[in-house]
Scaffold this motif. Structure first.
Motif, PDB file in Angstrom:
ATOM      1  N   ASN A 164       0.856  -1.177   0.000  1.00  0.00           N
ATOM      2  CA  ASN A 164       0.000   0.000   0.000  1.00  0.00           C
ATOM      3  C   ASN A 164       0.902   1.240   0.000  1.00  0.00           C
ATOM      4  O   ASN A 164       1.605   1.499   0.969  1.00  0.00           O
ATOM      5  CB  ASN A 164      -0.897  -0.035   1.242  1.00  0.00           C
ATOM      6  N   LYS A 165       0.896   1.984  -1.106  1.00  0.00           N
ATOM      7  CA  LYS A 165       1.833   3.094  -1.264  1.00  0.00           C
ATOM      8  C   LYS A 165       1.619   4.189  -0.227  1.00  0.00           C
ATOM      9  O   LYS A 165       2.579   4.782   0.277  1.00  0.00           O
ATOM     10  CB  LYS A 165       1.725   3.663  -2.682  1.00  0.00           C
ATOM     11  N   LYS A 166       0.379   4.465   0.107  1.00  0.00           N
ATOM     12  CA  LYS A 166       0.105   5.509   1.102  1.00  0.00           C
ATOM     13  C   LYS A 166       0.673   5.127   2.455  1.00  0.00           C
ATOM     14  O   LYS A 166       1.307   5.951   3.147  1.00  0.00           O
ATOM     15  CB  LYS A 166      -1.395   5.769   1.213  1.00  0.00           C
ATOM     16  N   MET A 167       0.447   3.894   2.867  1.00  0.00           N
ATOM     17  CA  MET A 167       0.935   3.457   4.171  1.00  0.00           C
ATOM     18  C   MET A 167       2.455   3.441   4.212  1.00  0.00           C
ATOM     19  O   MET A 167       3.072   3.785   5.219  1.00  0.00           O
ATOM     20  CB  MET A 167       0.348   2.094   4.522  1.00  0.00           C
ATOM     21  N   PHE A 168       3.078   3.047   3.114  1.00  0.00           N
ATOM     22  CA  PHE A 168       4.545   3.085   3.056  1.00  0.00           C
ATOM     23  C   PHE A 168       5.047   4.524   3.148  1.00  0.00           C
ATOM     24  O   PHE A 168       5.991   4.827   3.886  1.00  0.00           O
ATOM     25  CB  PHE A 168       5.033   2.424   1.763  1.00  0.00           C
ATOM     26  N   HIS A 169       4.408   5.420   2.411  1.00  0.00           N
ATOM     27  CA  HIS A 169       4.824   6.822   2.426  1.00  0.00           C
ATOM     28  C   HIS A 169       4.669   7.414   3.823  1.00  0.00           C
ATOM     29  O   HIS A 169       5.567   8.108   4.328  1.00  0.00           O
ATOM     30  CB  HIS A 169       3.997   7.622   1.419  1.00  0.00           C
ATOM     31  N   ASP A 170       3.528   7.141   4.451  1.00  0.00           N
ATOM     32  CA  ASP A 170       3.272   7.686   5.785  1.00  0.00           C
ATOM     33  C   ASP A 170       4.275   7.175   6.812  1.00  0.00           C
ATOM     34  O   ASP A 170       4.577   7.866   7.801  1.00  0.00           O
ATOM     35  CB  ASP A 170       1.850   7.351   6.235  1.00  0.00           C
ATOM     36  N   ALA A 171       4.789   5.961   6.601  1.00  0.00           N
ATOM     37  CA  ALA A 171       5.758   5.374   7.532  1.00  0.00           C
ATOM     38  C   ALA A 171       7.203   5.739   7.164  1.00  0.00           C
ATOM     39  O   ALA A 171       8.139   5.314   7.850  1.00  0.00           O
ATOM     40  CB  ALA A 171       5.602   3.862   7.571  1.00  0.00           C
ATOM     41  N   ALA A 286      -4.179  -9.938  -7.564  1.00  0.00           N
ATOM     42  CA  ALA A 286      -5.033  -9.163  -6.666  1.00  0.00           C
ATOM     43  C   ALA A 286      -5.726  -7.986  -7.334  1.00  0.00           C
ATOM     44  O   ALA A 286      -6.606  -7.375  -6.738  1.00  0.00           O
ATOM     45  CB  ALA A 286      -4.200  -8.657  -5.485  1.00  0.00           C
ATOM     46  N   ALA A 287      -5.346  -7.650  -8.562  1.00  0.00           N
ATOM     47  CA  ALA A 287      -5.826  -6.407  -9.177  1.00  0.00           C
ATOM     48  C   ALA A 287      -7.347  -6.318  -9.229  1.00  0.00           C
ATOM     49  O   ALA A 287      -7.927  -5.279  -8.891  1.00  0.00           O
ATOM     50  CB  ALA A 287      -5.241  -6.258 -10.577  1.00  0.00           C
ATOM     51  N   SER A 288      -8.027  -7.396  -9.650  1.00  0.00           N
ATOM     52  CA  SER A 288      -9.489  -7.328  -9.752  1.00  0.00           C
ATOM     53  C   SER A 288     -10.117  -7.155  -8.374  1.00  0.00           C
ATOM     54  O   SER A 288     -11.141  -6.472  -8.226  1.00  0.00           O
ATOM     55  CB  SER A 288     -10.040  -8.591 -10.427  1.00  0.00           C
ATOM     56  N   ASN A 289      -9.490  -7.749  -7.349  1.00  0.00           N
ATOM     57  CA  ASN A 289      -9.996  -7.573  -5.986  1.00  0.00           C
ATOM     58  C   ASN A 289      -9.795  -6.143  -5.518  1.00  0.00           C
ATOM     59  O   ASN A 289     -10.667  -5.559  -4.873  1.00  0.00           O
ATOM     60  CB  ASN A 289      -9.285  -8.547  -5.047  1.00  0.00           C
ATOM     61  N   PRO A 297      -5.058   1.690  -9.470  1.00  0.00           N
ATOM     62  CA  PRO A 297      -3.752   1.039  -9.651  1.00  0.00           C
ATOM     63  C   PRO A 297      -2.588   1.863  -9.104  1.00  0.00           C
ATOM     64  O   PRO A 297      -1.547   1.309  -8.748  1.00  0.00           O
ATOM     65  CB  PRO A 297      -3.657   0.872 -11.174  1.00  0.00           C
ATOM     66  N   SER A 298      -2.770   3.179  -9.009  1.00  0.00           N
ATOM     67  CA  SER A 298      -1.705   4.028  -8.464  1.00  0.00           C
ATOM     68  C   SER A 298      -1.606   3.941  -6.943  1.00  0.00           C
ATOM     69  O   SER A 298      -0.653   4.455  -6.351  1.00  0.00           O
ATOM     70  CB  SER A 298      -1.936   5.484  -8.878  1.00  0.00           C
ATOM     71  N   ASP A 299      -2.584   3.276  -6.301  1.00  0.00           N
ATOM     72  CA  ASP A 299      -2.590   3.177  -4.837  1.00  0.00           C
ATOM     73  C   ASP A 299      -1.708   2.055  -4.314  1.00  0.00           C
ATOM     74  O   ASP A 299      -1.416   2.018  -3.116  1.00  0.00           O
ATOM     75  CB  ASP A 299      -4.026   2.946  -4.325  1.00  0.00           C
ATOM     76  N   SER A 370       2.186 -12.424 -24.309  1.00  0.00           N
ATOM     77  CA  SER A 370       2.910 -11.241 -24.777  1.00  0.00           C
ATOM     78  C   SER A 370       1.961 -10.114 -25.172  1.00  0.00           C
ATOM     79  O   SER A 370       2.404  -9.032 -25.555  1.00  0.00           O
ATOM     80  CB  SER A 370       3.809 -11.597 -25.968  1.00  0.00           C
ATOM     81  N   ASN A 371       0.665 -10.350 -25.068  1.00  0.00           N
ATOM     82  CA  ASN A 371      -0.326  -9.351 -25.424  1.00  0.00           C
ATOM     83  C   ASN A 371      -0.183  -8.108 -24.546  1.00  0.00           C
ATOM     84  O   ASN A 371       0.214  -8.185 -23.388  1.00  0.00           O
ATOM     85  CB  ASN A 371      -1.728  -9.957 -25.248  1.00  0.00           C
ATOM     86  N   ALA A 372      -0.514  -6.960 -25.110  1.00  0.00           N
ATOM     87  CA  ALA A 372      -0.379  -5.687 -24.393  1.00  0.00           C
ATOM     88  C   ALA A 372      -1.192  -5.659 -23.101  1.00  0.00           C
ATOM     89  O   ALA A 372      -0.865  -4.908 -22.174  1.00  0.00           O
ATOM     90  CB  ALA A 372      -0.807  -4.532 -25.301  1.00  0.00           C
ATOM     91  N   ALA A 373      -2.228  -6.489 -23.022  1.00  0.00           N
ATOM     92  CA  ALA A 373      -3.067  -6.507 -21.824  1.00  0.00           C
ATOM     93  C   ALA A 373      -2.331  -7.038 -20.605  1.00  0.00           C
ATOM     94  O   ALA A 373      -2.809  -6.863 -19.465  1.00  0.00           O
ATOM     95  CB  ALA A 373      -4.307  -7.368 -22.084  1.00  0.00           C
ATOM     96  N   PHE A 374      -1.168  -7.662 -20.799  1.00  0.00           N
ATOM     97  CA  PHE A 374      -0.476  -8.304 -19.685  1.00  0.00           C
ATOM     98  C   PHE A 374       0.900  -7.690 -19.415  1.00  0.00           C
ATOM     99  O   PHE A 374       1.809  -8.358 -18.938  1.00  0.00           O
ATOM    100  CB  PHE A 374      -0.349  -9.805 -19.954  1.00  0.00           C
ATOM    101  N   GLN A 375       1.026  -6.400 -19.684  1.00  0.00           N
ATOM    102  CA  GLN A 375       2.311  -5.741 -19.496  1.00  0.00           C
ATOM    103  C   GLN A 375       2.356  -4.875 -18.241  1.00  0.00           C
ATOM    104  O   GLN A 375       3.372  -4.245 -17.962  1.00  0.00           O
ATOM    105  CB  GLN A 375       2.646  -4.894 -20.729  1.00  0.00           C
ATOM    106  N   GLN A 376       1.264  -4.811 -17.462  1.00  0.00           N
ATOM    107  CA  GLN A 376       1.313  -4.031 -16.238  1.00  0.00           C
ATOM    108  C   GLN A 376       2.224  -4.719 -15.215  1.00  0.00           C
ATOM    109  O   GLN A 376       2.457  -5.918 -15.275  1.00  0.00           O
ATOM    110  CB  GLN A 376      -0.080  -3.783 -15.658  1.00  0.00           C
ATOM    111  N   THR A 377       2.702  -3.955 -14.262  1.00  0.00           N
ATOM    112  CA  THR A 377       3.774  -4.411 -13.378  1.00  0.00           C
ATOM    113  C   THR A 377       3.440  -5.698 -12.648  1.00  0.00           C
ATOM    114  O   THR A 377       4.257  -6.630 -12.611  1.00  0.00           O
ATOM    115  CB  THR A 377       4.107  -3.312 -12.349  1.00  0.00           C
TER     116      THR A 377
END
Length: 441
Positions: A164-171, A286-289, A297-299, A370-377
């Motif tokens: 969780n980026k917010k929690m990491f940043h806050d800590a 976990a993305a769909s959850n 996704p930026s969170d 290799s489809n573009a749909a599967f290139q997210q991190t």
């Protein structure tokens, strides 16, 4: 969860061959069977999304597309993971199962041993486009070595560490962890010895599969396994005990896990993650959850699962089991040709992109991932893990019993810690010894 029902159910595995002989299957092992071809197939799908409604919404248009192409209607039932293995085992006992079903790939060898599933011989693979279309690591988790696979890979998965980026940043944490020592250090900054009201790491202590998956990975990192090369259980080996102790101590000693997680069974840890209550979770796709919890996704970020030291790889650097969902055909289906057409449809390049994109999983088809749909991190993390640092759970006939017995032992250990009881290595070894004694030989 499975609880005691599963412990009873798994004992049917050793006698399944006799029972199935009495059921009067409708096909031969290569799909001979009757000339009668019903125009309806029954399909048991596993719950892949955040809820059953999500799965029905995702699958309905694809099943309608298949019916339009073939004239075959697919009657769908989405089954929660807490019920799926019991339902399958009951069906193999009675002979009254679906035509096609999803199975967790870790169950492949156990269900293969029952004789209830159509073997995927070269002939059967050729009917869906050939075995070479599939990634080797996915096929390796589809049955016992040296035998025709019991199922076909459908969705490939691996564990990643989500933060969780917010929690990491806050800590004040600027980089995600790579080792378990980092996880504990970062987790302590957040949980502050259990006094902050927030927690470093989440888990689901009543989820038997998660218990097995993570403890198995830790055992591999300790140079151990839960079975020897002959398939005999070795639950009390020093490495296995050390692995479970390390896991339990994250709640007991390090206090980075909320003791309330001992009661969590399915998706509650993700809800805490989305509500900024828990900073890290170990999860598959976990993305769909997260989307269902209104997270952008930026969170959140995703990195490979931690190792003891160094970087992920083979041997002691394994950081995930080869996770995923396989698609199987019951041997006594009255429409094996239609069932194979359905499997071919679901594993086609086009459907693999649609379905794996919807579920945030990795296509097991070489030409689809290799489809573009599967290139997210997060997808790339899982795909790289599968290629370089994951290993299948033991492909032995008693694997489903192992999941029940050791998964329950972990569940009870979590409950003890949550209740304030001290868990030692002796406690762990005793719990694993009891689990091993309950295995049916």
């Amino acid at each position: 969860m499975r609880k005691t029902r599963a412990a009873a159910a798994v004992t049917v595995v050793t006698v399944m061959g006799t029972l199935l002989a009495a059921c009067g299957g409708g096909t031969s092992s290569d799909g001979g069977g009757s000339n009668e071809q019903p125009k309806t197939l029954t399909y048991w799908a596993s719950n892949q999304g955040p809820n059953i409604a999500y799965d029905k919404k995702t699958l309905a248009p694809e099943l309608a597309k298949f019916q339009k192409q073939t004239g075959i209607k697919v009657k769908l039932e989405v089954i929660p993971w807490s019920d799926l293995l019991n339902r399958i085992l009951a069906a193999t006992t009675s002979g009254q199962g679906p035509d096609v079903l999803n199975i967790g790939n870790t169950w492949s060898a156990s269900l293969q041993a029952t004789g209830a599933l159509l073997p995927w011989s070269t002939k059967n693979f050729d009917a869906i486009g050939g075995k070479d279309r599939f990634n080797a690591s996915a096929v390796a988790a589809a049955g016992a070595p040296g035998k025709d696979p019991a199922a076909v890979p459908l969705y490939s998965l691996a564990y990643a560490l989500y933060y969780n980026k917010k929690m990491f940043h806050d800590a004040g944490i600027t980089t995600p962890p790579t080792t378990w020592a980092d996880v504990i250090k970062d987790g302590k900054k957040i949980s502050k010895n259990g006094t902050s009201g927030k927690w470093g790491l989440g888990l689901e202590g009543s989820n038997l599969q998660e218990n097995i998956h993570i403890s198995y990975v830790l055992a591999k990192q300790h140079g151990a396994d839960f079975f020897d090369k002959s398939g005999k259980p070795t639950f009390t080996s020093p490495g296995a005990v050390d692995a479970v102790m390390q896991y339990v101590d994250m709640m007991q000693k390090d206090k980075i896990i909320n003791p309330g997680n001992a009661e969590y069974a399915q998706n509650q840890s993700l809800q805490d993650f989305a509500k900024n209550k828990t900073a890290m979770v170990m999860w598959q796709a976990a993305a769909s959850n997260f989307n269902s919890q209104h997270m952008s996704p930026s969170d959140w970020g995703a990195v490979p699962m931690p190792v003891q030291s160094g970087a992920p790889g083979q041997g002691k650097q394994v950081n995930s089991m080869v996770a995923g969902i396989n698609m199987a055909i019951f041997n006594n289906t009255k429409n094996v040709d239609g069932a194979k057409k359905f499997v071919k449809f679901m594993t086609s390049d086009a459907e693999q992109v649609i379905l794996n994109k919807a579920y945030g999983s990795v296509p097991p088809i070489k030409t689809a991932d290799s489809n573009a749909a599967f290139q997210q991190t997060d997808i790339k993390v899982m795909a790289n893990t599968l290629q370089t640092s994951a290993t299948p759970l033991p492909q032995v006939p008693s694997e489903s019993q192992y999941e029940t017995q050791v998964g329950t032992a972990l569940k009870n250990l979590w409950a003890n810690v949550a209740a304030g009881k001290t868990v030692t290595k002796a406690t762990v070894k005793s719990a694993l010894s009891k689990a091993q004694q309950q295995m049916t030989q």
